[in-house]
Design an enzyme around this catalytic site. Structure first.
Site, mmCIF file in Angstrom:
data_model
loop_
_atom_site.group_PDB
_atom_site.id
_atom_site.type_symbol
_atom_site.label_atom_id
_atom_site.label_comp_id
_atom_site.label_asym_id
_atom_site.label_seq_id
_atom_site.Cartn_x
_atom_site.Cartn_y
_atom_site.Cartn_z
ATOM 1 N N ARG A 165 0.771 -1.355 0.044
ATOM 2 C CA ARG A 165 0.057 0.016 -0.015
ATOM 3 C C ARG A 165 0.777 1.202 0.069
ATOM 4 O O ARG A 165 0.424 2.268 -0.959
ATOM 5 C CB ARG A 165 -0.876 0.208 1.216
ATOM 6 C CG ARG A 165 -2.213 -0.418 0.934
ATOM 7 C CD ARG A 165 -2.542 -1.157 2.362
ATOM 8 N NE ARG A 165 -1.831 -2.048 2.772
ATOM 9 C CZ ARG A 165 -1.973 -3.299 2.327
ATOM 10 N NH1 ARG A 165 -2.913 -3.707 1.626
ATOM 11 N NH2 ARG A 165 -1.160 -4.378 2.784
ATOM 12 N N THR A 166 1.830 1.435 1.003
ATOM 13 C CA THR A 166 2.599 2.571 1.117
ATOM 14 C C THR A 166 3.356 2.901 0.025
ATOM 15 O O THR A 166 3.169 4.078 -0.747
ATOM 16 C CB THR A 166 3.664 2.451 2.370
ATOM 17 O OG1 THR A 166 2.865 2.010 3.508
ATOM 18 C CG2 THR A 166 4.095 3.697 2.569
ATOM 19 N N LYS B 185 26.183 -4.549 -1.216
ATOM 20 C CA LYS B 185 27.680 -4.587 -1.330
ATOM 21 C C LYS B 185 28.380 -3.626 -0.054
ATOM 22 O O LYS B 185 29.763 -3.345 -0.167
ATOM 23 C CB LYS B 185 27.953 -3.581 -2.832
ATOM 24 C CG LYS B 185 27.459 -4.316 -3.660
ATOM 25 C CD LYS B 185 27.626 -3.672 -5.156
ATOM 26 C CE LYS B 185 27.031 -4.018 -6.530
ATOM 27 N NZ LYS B 185 27.099 -2.966 -7.386
ATOM 28 N N ARG C 180 11.543 3.914 3.310
ATOM 29 C CA ARG C 180 11.315 2.778 4.236
ATOM 30 C C ARG C 180 12.438 2.001 4.578
ATOM 31 O O ARG C 180 13.224 1.551 3.674
ATOM 32 C CB ARG C 180 9.999 1.942 3.755
ATOM 33 C CG ARG C 180 9.941 0.629 4.738
ATOM 34 C CD ARG C 180 8.487 -0.141 4.434
ATOM 35 N NE ARG C 180 7.489 0.832 4.913
ATOM 36 C CZ ARG C 180 6.355 0.353 4.965
ATOM 37 N NH1 ARG C 180 6.127 -1.115 4.674
ATOM 38 N NH2 ARG C 180 5.113 0.922 5.101
ATOM 39 N N HIS D 255 5.575 6.359 11.376
ATOM 40 C CA HIS D 255 4.984 5.941 10.098
ATOM 41 C C HIS D 255 3.852 7.407 9.802
ATOM 42 O O HIS D 255 2.867 7.211 9.830
ATOM 43 C CB HIS D 255 4.219 4.684 9.872
ATOM 44 C CG HIS D 255 3.861 4.175 8.695
ATOM 45 N ND1 HIS D 255 3.985 4.955 7.494
ATOM 46 C CD2 HIS D 255 3.408 2.976 8.232
ATOM 47 C CE1 HIS D 255 3.896 4.204 6.596
ATOM 48 N NE2 HIS D 255 3.340 3.055 6.718
HETATM 49 C C1 NCD Z 1 2.194 -0.839 8.225
HETATM 50 C C2 NCD Z 1 3.433 -0.677 8.329
HETATM 51 O O1 NCD Z 1 4.208 -1.233 7.401
HETATM 52 O O2 NCD Z 1 4.045 -0.380 9.487
HETATM 53 N N1 NCD Z 1 1.819 -1.069 6.924
HETATM 54 C C3 NCD Z 1 1.549 0.022 6.371
HETATM 55 O O3 NCD Z 1 2.218 0.743 5.921
HETATM 56 N N2 NCD Z 1 0.099 -0.016 5.892
HETATM 57 C C4 NCD Z 1 1.583 -1.929 9.263
HETATM 58 C C5 NCD Z 1 2.039 -3.433 9.321
HETATM 59 O O4 NCD Z 1 3.128 -3.782 8.350
HETATM 60 O O5 NCD Z 1 1.642 -3.924 10.120
#
Ligand code: NCD
Length: 298
Positions: free
Chosen positions: A50-51, A79, A100, A128
């Site tokens: 999703r993100t 590397k 991320r 997040h």
């Molecule tokens: C979350 C995350 O990555 O922190 N997911 C997301 O970004 N929608 C929650 C999760 O992974 O449980």
């Protein structure tokens, strides 16, 4: 606003402003070409559906483009390249970096080496912030956030979405009900900070004892990848589950949210109830991330 790293950096007015901007993009702004000459680098060193896809969709909706790294294995990290070097180089390719990373603090570190804005798309068990904005946006579509009762259920120790959301809700006079399996409680430092902020935080052992008093139930997955060993994960796995039975007597306008992915915490039968709002929540990732990308690159 330049970097988007942590909810700690946001005043209430910043949150409200971004939510208002997201609303504009949601209602007609999809035709905007505001980022036509811009390029975003999506650096995802941890799994994401999703993100990552909603940041890419948001760029495309604004007429912009993106480049991406989708795994550690496919990058020069294997590397031995440092994050600092990766960020220095990406700053010369892109107009913004969406990162991320499995390590808490990685986005803050990246912002110190970047010469373009950095958006934290999840740093380990840290924060997040873009998820929190879409969580707030989803709530605000249905009810004013001020003064509501929100339950946070699940892995509140490692869950970065829970950390960011709790801190943001402290700006709205919300009463927070935390419900976590033993050992996965909200870190004491965050609970202390929430209380110092004047937030009422009530801890519960079981979701059944509080669900009827909630306006919002925010369910989270146990963050298996953060556990030191599999035995400690199996001790808490499957320790909670939202089922139709549990929903007897809840408020008519209860919203059940979940950042997704779910891993058995919500029975699929719940999807057909009016309480289930998690897919709508995921959809809201696009206008909210349009607002964020536009804000840092406009
Ligand atoms: C979350 C995350 O990555 O922190 N997911 C997301 O970004 N929608 C929650 C999760 O992974 O449980």
């Amino acid at each position: 606003m330049y970097h988007i790293i942590s909810i700690h950096d946001f005043e209430r007015s910043d949150l409200d402003y971004l939510l208002d901007r997201a609303k504009e993009f949601d209602t007609g702004g999809y035709r905007s070409r505001a980022l036509e000459d811009k390029l975003a680098a999506l650096l995802f060193f941890e799994p994401s559906t999703r993100t990552r896809m909603s940041f890419a969709t948001a760029m495309a909706r604004l007429g912009g483009r993106w480049i991406s790294v989708d795994s550690v294995e496919a990058s020069s990290i294997v590397k031995g390249e440092t994050l600092a070097d990766t960020i220095r180089v990406m700053s010369n390719y892109a107009d913004a970096i969406v990162l991320r990373h499995p390590k808490e603090g990685a986005a803050r570190l990246a912002s110190e080496f970047a010469t373009v804005p950095v958006i934290n798309a999840g740093d380990g068990a840290g924060q997040h912030p873009s998820q929190t904005l879409l969580d707030l946006y989803t709530i605000r579509q249905s009810m004013p956030i001020d003064g509501i009762d929100v339950g946070l259920l699940g892995d509140l120790r490692y869950g970065r979405t829970a950390h960011s959301l709790a801190l943001a809700l402290a700006h709205y006079g919300v009463t927070l009900h935390t419900i976590a399996p033993g050992g996965l409680e909200m870190p004491a430092s965050i609970t202390l900070e929430l209380r110092e902020h004047g937030m009422e935080v009530v801890e519960h052992a079981d979701v059944g004892e509080v669900i009827r008093d909630l306006d919002v139930l925010y369910v989270t997955r146990i963050q298996r990848e953060r556990f030191p060993d599999s035995a400690s994960y199996y001790n808490v796995a499957s320790s909670y589950r939202i089922t139709l039975d549990l929903l007897n007597g809840v408020r008519d306008d209860l919203m059940i949210l979940h950042p997704l992915p779910r891993a058995g915490e919500i029975d699929s039968a719940v999807d057909r109830t009016p309480y289930a709002r998690y897919f709508e929540q995921a959809k809201n990732g696009v206008p909210v991330r349009m607002a964020l990308l536009h804000e840092v690159m406009k």
